[in-house]
Scaffold this motif. Structure first.
Motif, PDB file in Angstrom:
ATOM      1  N   GLU A 223     -17.848  -6.912 -53.129  1.00  9.69           N
ATOM      2  CA  GLU A 223     -17.295  -5.818 -53.169  1.00  9.69           C
ATOM      3  C   GLU A 223     -16.155  -5.507 -53.741  1.00  9.69           C
ATOM      4  O   GLU A 223     -16.158  -5.021 -54.333  1.00  9.69           O
TER       5      GLU A 223
ATOM      6  N   ASN B 114     -15.578  -6.660 -57.144  1.00 11.31           N
ATOM      7  CA  ASN B 114     -16.244  -5.881 -57.994  1.00 11.31           C
ATOM      8  C   ASN B 114     -15.713  -4.228 -58.234  1.00 11.31           C
ATOM      9  O   ASN B 114     -16.372  -3.405 -59.110  1.00 11.31           O
ATOM     10  N   ARG B 115     -14.920  -4.178 -58.790  1.00 12.67           N
ATOM     11  CA  ARG B 115     -14.408  -3.037 -58.334  1.00 12.67           C
ATOM     12  C   ARG B 115     -13.771  -2.238 -59.598  1.00 12.67           C
ATOM     13  O   ARG B 115     -13.326  -3.673 -59.911  1.00 12.67           O
ATOM     14  N   HIS B 116     -13.038  -0.984 -60.026  1.00 14.02           N
ATOM     15  CA  HIS B 116     -13.243  -1.220 -61.625  1.00 14.02           C
ATOM     16  C   HIS B 116     -11.180  -0.181 -61.024  1.00 14.02           C
ATOM     17  O   HIS B 116     -11.619   1.179 -61.048  1.00 14.02           O
TER      18      HIS B 116
END
Length: 105
Positions: free
Chosen positions: A99, A102-104
């Motif tokens: 998670e 996958n953070r932007h």
């Protein structure tokens, strides 16, 4: 559990129309985001201190304060507890490492 969050959210929404002289939450709203954030910071610190003390009752009390003030922030920003619950549901079963990757940010 979401029932209590929804009821609190409704109350917090109603406090937007209240006079700052008549409501603690209305007073926080009137002071603005920085005052709300300061209160969240205070409650987070008190939560840490309660956890270090290790007394369950104090931990519960302080986390309730922390959650309450984060709910005030959500309402102030026109967000709802459901927005957070939906995000938690999205993350459920997902590795924390995946998670975070996958953070932007």
């Amino acid at each position: 559990m979401s029932d209590i969050l929804d009821r609190i959210a409704q109350t917090l929404e109603a406090r937007k129309q209240a006079s700052p002289e008549s409501s603690y939450v209305a007073r926080l709203y009137a002071k603005g985001t920085d005052a709300i954030l300061k209160k969240i910071g205070e409650e987070a610190t008190e939560t840490v201190m309660a956890a270090k003390d290790g007394q369950a009752e104090k931990i519960i009390y302080e986390i309730a304060d922390l959650w309450f003030h984060t709910l005030v922030l959500l309402a102030h920003k026109n967000l709802r507890p459901a927005d957070i619950l939906n995000e938690l549901a999205r993350r459920e079963g997902l590795s924390g490492l995946v998670e975070k990757a996958n953070r932007h940010e």
